[in-house]
Design a protein around this motif. Structure first.
Motif, PDB file in Angstrom:
ATOM      1  N   LEU A 164      -2.850   1.839  13.172  1.00 12.35           N
ATOM      2  CA  LEU A 164      -2.668   0.621  13.955  1.00 12.35           C
ATOM      3  C   LEU A 164      -2.106   0.994  15.318  1.00 12.35           C
ATOM      4  CD1 LEU A 164      -2.816  -2.517  13.611  1.00 12.35           C
ATOM      5  CD2 LEU A 164      -0.395  -2.443  13.024  1.00 12.35           C
ATOM      6  N   VAL A 165      -2.627   0.345  16.382  1.00 13.74           N
ATOM      7  CA  VAL A 165      -2.089   0.491  17.730  1.00 13.74           C
ATOM      8  C   VAL A 165      -1.546  -0.861  18.169  1.00 13.74           C
ATOM      9  CG1 VAL A 165      -2.641   0.885  20.166  1.00 13.74           C
ATOM     10  CG2 VAL A 165      -3.577   2.404  18.417  1.00 13.74           C
ATOM     11  N   VAL A 166      -0.336  -0.872  18.711  1.00 13.55           N
ATOM     12  CA  VAL A 166       0.312  -2.112  19.143  1.00 13.55           C
ATOM     13  C   VAL A 166       0.680  -1.977  20.613  1.00 13.55           C
ATOM     14  CG1 VAL A 166       2.177  -3.755  18.691  1.00 13.55           C
ATOM     15  CG2 VAL A 166       1.282  -2.340  16.816  1.00 13.55           C
ATOM     16  N   LEU A 167       0.343  -2.982  21.416  1.00 16.15           N
ATOM     17  CA  LEU A 167       0.680  -2.942  22.835  1.00 16.15           C
ATOM     18  C   LEU A 167       0.874  -4.350  23.373  1.00 16.15           C
ATOM     19  CD1 LEU A 167      -2.472  -2.258  25.021  1.00 16.15           C
ATOM     20  CD2 LEU A 167      -2.616  -2.721  22.591  1.00 16.15           C
ATOM     21  N   GLY A 168       1.552  -4.442  24.511  1.00 19.76           N
ATOM     22  CA  GLY A 168       1.775  -5.721  25.154  1.00 19.76           C
ATOM     23  C   GLY A 168       0.833  -5.912  26.322  1.00 19.76           C
ATOM     24  N   ARG A 219       0.854  -1.184   0.000  1.00 24.65           N
ATOM     25  CA  ARG A 219       0.000   0.000   0.000  1.00 24.65           C
ATOM     26  C   ARG A 219       0.892   1.237   0.000  1.00 24.65           C
ATOM     27  NH1 ARG A 219      -1.722   1.625   6.130  1.00 24.65           N
ATOM     28  NH2 ARG A 219       0.327   1.356   7.020  1.00 24.65           N
ATOM     29  N   PRO A 220       0.374   2.400  -0.372  1.00 24.35           N
ATOM     30  CA  PRO A 220       1.156   3.633  -0.316  1.00 24.35           C
ATOM     31  C   PRO A 220       1.620   3.910   1.108  1.00 24.35           C
ATOM     32  CG  PRO A 220      -0.838   3.941  -1.603  1.00 24.35           C
ATOM     33  CD  PRO A 220      -0.963   2.605  -0.941  1.00 24.35           C
ATOM     34  N   ALA A 221       2.866   4.391   1.245  1.00 26.48           N
ATOM     35  CA  ALA A 221       3.401   4.696   2.565  1.00 26.48           C
ATOM     36  C   ALA A 221       2.753   5.969   3.108  1.00 26.48           C
ATOM     37  CB  ALA A 221       4.920   4.855   2.492  1.00 26.48           C
ATOM     38  N   GLY A 222       2.931   6.218   4.392  1.00 27.93           N
ATOM     39  CA  GLY A 222       2.426   7.447   4.968  1.00 27.93           C
ATOM     40  C   GLY A 222       1.482   7.245   6.120  1.00 27.93           C
ATOM     41  N   GLY A 223       1.283   6.015   6.565  1.00 29.30           N
ATOM     42  CA  GLY A 223       0.411   5.743   7.687  1.00 29.30           C
ATOM     43  C   GLY A 223       1.126   5.951   9.008  1.00 29.30           C
ATOM     44  N   LEU A 224       0.424   5.649  10.095  1.00 23.24           N
ATOM     45  CA  LEU A 224       0.993   5.814  11.433  1.00 23.24           C
ATOM     46  C   LEU A 224       0.695   4.601  12.291  1.00 23.24           C
ATOM     47  CD1 LEU A 224       2.327   7.595  13.641  1.00 23.24           C
ATOM     48  CD2 LEU A 224       0.038   8.455  14.175  1.00 23.24           C
ATOM     49  N   VAL A 225       1.754   4.047  12.888  1.00 22.83           N
ATOM     50  CA  VAL A 225       1.627   2.958  13.850  1.00 22.83           C
ATOM     51  C   VAL A 225       1.948   3.520  15.224  1.00 22.83           C
ATOM     52  CG1 VAL A 225       2.513   0.719  14.605  1.00 22.83           C
ATOM     53  CG2 VAL A 225       2.264   1.198  12.156  1.00 22.83           C
ATOM     54  N   VAL A 226       1.072   3.283  16.195  1.00 22.42           N
ATOM     55  CA  VAL A 226       1.269   3.738  17.574  1.00 22.42           C
ATOM     56  C   VAL A 226       1.611   2.533  18.433  1.00 22.42           C
ATOM     57  CG1 VAL A 226       0.140   4.679  19.623  1.00 22.42           C
ATOM     58  CG2 VAL A 226      -0.227   5.747  17.400  1.00 22.42           C
ATOM     59  N   ALA A 227       2.673   2.629  19.210  1.00 20.01           N
ATOM     60  CA  ALA A 227       3.079   1.545  20.104  1.00 20.01           C
ATOM     61  C   ALA A 227       3.063   2.041  21.543  1.00 20.01           C
ATOM     62  CB  ALA A 227       4.472   1.034  19.737  1.00 20.01           C
ATOM     63  N   GLY A 228       2.377   1.317  22.421  1.00 14.80           N
ATOM     64  CA  GLY A 228       2.387   1.652  23.840  1.00 14.80           C
ATOM     65  C   GLY A 228       3.638   1.099  24.490  1.00 14.80           C
ATOM     66  N   TYR A 229       4.278   1.885  25.348  1.00 15.79           N
ATOM     67  CA  TYR A 229       5.530   1.457  25.980  1.00 15.79           C
ATOM     68  C   TYR A 229       5.546   1.849  27.450  1.00 15.79           C
ATOM     69  CZ  TYR A 229      10.518   1.048  27.022  1.00 15.79           C
ATOM     70  OH  TYR A 229      11.724   0.706  27.583  1.00 15.79           O
ATOM     71  N   ASP A 230       5.875   0.871  28.322  1.00 16.39           N
ATOM     72  CA  ASP A 230       5.999   1.164  29.752  1.00 16.39           C
ATOM     73  C   ASP A 230       7.250   0.544  30.358  1.00 16.39           C
ATOM     74  OD1 ASP A 230       5.422  -1.529  29.862  1.00 16.39           O
ATOM     75  OD2 ASP A 230       3.514  -1.310  30.920  1.00 16.39           O
ATOM     76  N   GLY A 231       8.158   0.063  29.506  1.00 11.60           N
ATOM     77  CA  GLY A 231       9.406  -0.529  29.979  1.00 11.60           C
ATOM     78  C   GLY A 231       9.331  -2.005  30.275  1.00 11.60           C
ATOM     79  N   SER A 232       8.146  -2.582  30.311  1.00 15.34           N
ATOM     80  CA  SER A 232       7.982  -3.999  30.621  1.00 15.34           C
ATOM     81  C   SER A 232       8.421  -4.861  29.437  1.00 15.34           C
ATOM     82  CB  SER A 232       6.519  -4.306  30.942  1.00 15.34           C
ATOM     83  OG  SER A 232       5.717  -4.142  29.778  1.00 15.34           O
ATOM     84  N   PRO A 233       8.764  -6.134  29.691  1.00 14.64           N
ATOM     85  CA  PRO A 233       9.110  -7.034  28.588  1.00 14.64           C
ATOM     86  C   PRO A 233       8.001  -7.137  27.549  1.00 14.64           C
ATOM     87  CG  PRO A 233       9.789  -8.000  30.669  1.00 14.64           C
ATOM     88  CD  PRO A 233       8.973  -6.787  31.012  1.00 14.64           C
ATOM     89  N   ALA A 234       6.750  -7.123  28.010  1.00 13.65           N
ATOM     90  CA  ALA A 234       5.633  -7.212  27.072  1.00 13.65           C
ATOM     91  C   ALA A 234       5.607  -6.012  26.140  1.00 13.65           C
ATOM     92  CB  ALA A 234       4.314  -7.320  27.836  1.00 13.65           C
ATOM     93  N   SER A 235       5.839  -4.824  26.691  1.00 10.91           N
ATOM     94  CA  SER A 235       5.822  -3.620  25.852  1.00 10.91           C
ATOM     95  C   SER A 235       7.042  -3.571  24.938  1.00 10.91           C
ATOM     96  CB  SER A 235       5.744  -2.357  26.708  1.00 10.91           C
ATOM     97  OG  SER A 235       6.953  -2.112  27.396  1.00 10.91           O
ATOM     98  N   GLN A 236       8.159  -4.138  25.368  1.00 11.60           N
ATOM     99  CA  GLN A 236       9.341  -4.189  24.515  1.00 11.60           C
ATOM    100  C   GLN A 236       9.112  -5.116  23.326  1.00 11.60           C
ATOM    101  OE1 GLN A 236      13.210  -4.520  26.572  1.00 11.60           O
ATOM    102  NE2 GLN A 236      12.121  -4.049  28.474  1.00 11.60           N
ATOM    103  N   ARG A 237       8.442  -6.244  23.568  1.00 14.35           N
ATOM    104  CA  ARG A 237       8.090  -7.144  22.463  1.00 14.35           C
ATOM    105  C   ARG A 237       7.129  -6.456  21.499  1.00 14.35           C
ATOM    106  NH1 ARG A 237       8.282 -12.509  22.224  1.00 14.35           N
ATOM    107  NH2 ARG A 237       6.080 -12.692  21.668  1.00 14.35           N
ATOM    108  N   ALA A 238       6.160  -5.754  22.054  1.00 11.91           N
ATOM    109  CA  ALA A 238       5.194  -5.045  21.213  1.00 11.91           C
ATOM    110  C   ALA A 238       5.889  -3.986  20.372  1.00 11.91           C
ATOM    111  CB  ALA A 238       4.110  -4.410  22.089  1.00 11.91           C
TER     112      ALA A 238
END
Length: 293
Positions: free
Chosen positions: A109-113, A5-24
């Protein structure tokens, strides 16, 4: 190869320092690179008591360090470096679920652990991911922390690609609302699969023999037919499985890079404890799970 698809979208990643958030974050960075999108890392700041009143709880590694890692590609980040102009890290003073839902208004897209383990523990620790999945304005991808699975490093997360398929689970149904929902789910799955050059497998799970007859598959057929036009190079297979949907999907997606399902309409502790199929799949699946409204 599938047409991206054409580039230009946005992916949001939640981060809190935990291993789960690092994987996400590792998963989000890899998919961001493949899709040509920008990445926004959101840390919902928590204040803790201090001698001066309240202070920000420190992160390890810090948000700034994580952002530099993704653009510099040192040893702790095994993926391809992202363009510095495409990575943004922000501290948000608010609850993590509320902040990620707000961020989803402008995201693709939103990505979180999530760190839940048992069903009751998932309700307490996974309520953030549950609430975000229920109320976000875009698809949400949820990953468990690494100790639940065989992977021994944060960056060893299953990412869609030529060797890791995207599986899209569909439920039979013929009414217009259901057909529209199926179309959205398949479209979201196809976008990721196409951008990551991954094969797409559309799966319908029917009850075992002797169970009540399920509705038809008009919506599924319509969604499949539209893929050839929008993603001409995408490799698509269609499969019907039989058995309990949660058990069957968890078993058949162990080697997948992503499982895409319909999102629940309610989130939080009560929704997780209620044991809806969507929450059970998120809890039991060993691969990342995308939830689409």
């Amino acid at each position: 190869m599938a047409t991206p698809r054409p580039a230009g979208g946005l992916v949001v990643a939640g981060y809190d320092g935990s291993p789960a958030s690092q994987r996400a974050l590792a998963w989000a960075a890899a998919v961001t690179h493949a899709l040509g999108d920008a990445l926004k890392i959101v840390h919902a700041v928590r204040l803790v008591p201090s001698r001066q009143g309240y202070a920000v709880r420190p992160l390890s590694p810090s948000l700034e360090t994580v952002a530099e890692t993704l653009v510099g590609a040192p040893s702790m980040w095994a993926g391809r470096p992202l363009a510095r102009s495409r990575v943004r890290a922000v501290h948000a003073f608010g609850g993590p679920a509320e902040e990620l839902v707000d961020a989803s208004m402008t995201a693709d897209l939103v990505v979180l652990g999530t760190r839940g383990h048992g069903r009751a523990r998932s309700a307490l620790m996974g309520s953030v991911s549950s609430a975000v999945a229920a109320h976000a304005y875009c698809p949400v991808v949820v990953l468990h922390e690494r100790e639940r699975h065989e992977s021994s490093a944060v960056h060893e997360v299953p990412v869609p690609g030529p060797g890791r398929e995207v599986v899209c689970a569909l439920t039979p149904g013929d009414d217009e609302e259901h057909t529209a929902r199926i179309e959205r789910i398949v479209s979201s799955a196809a976008t990721v699969a196409s951008g990551c050059s991954a094969p797409l497998r559309l799966v319908t799970v029917r009850p075992a023999t002797g169970a009540p007859k399920t509705p038809g598959t008009k919506g599924v057929s319509y969604a499949v037919g539209s893929l050839a036009v929008r993603h001409p190079g995408l490799r698509v297979t269609v499969e019907t499985l039989h058995g309990d949907p949660v058990v069957t999907l968890a078993r058949s997606t162990r080697a997948a890079g992503l499982l895409v399902i319909g999102a629940p309409h309610e989130g939080g502790v009560g929704a997780v404890l209620a044991g809806s199929p969507a929450h059970r799949i998120v809890h039991d699946a060993s691969c990342p799970v995308m939830l689409v409204h």
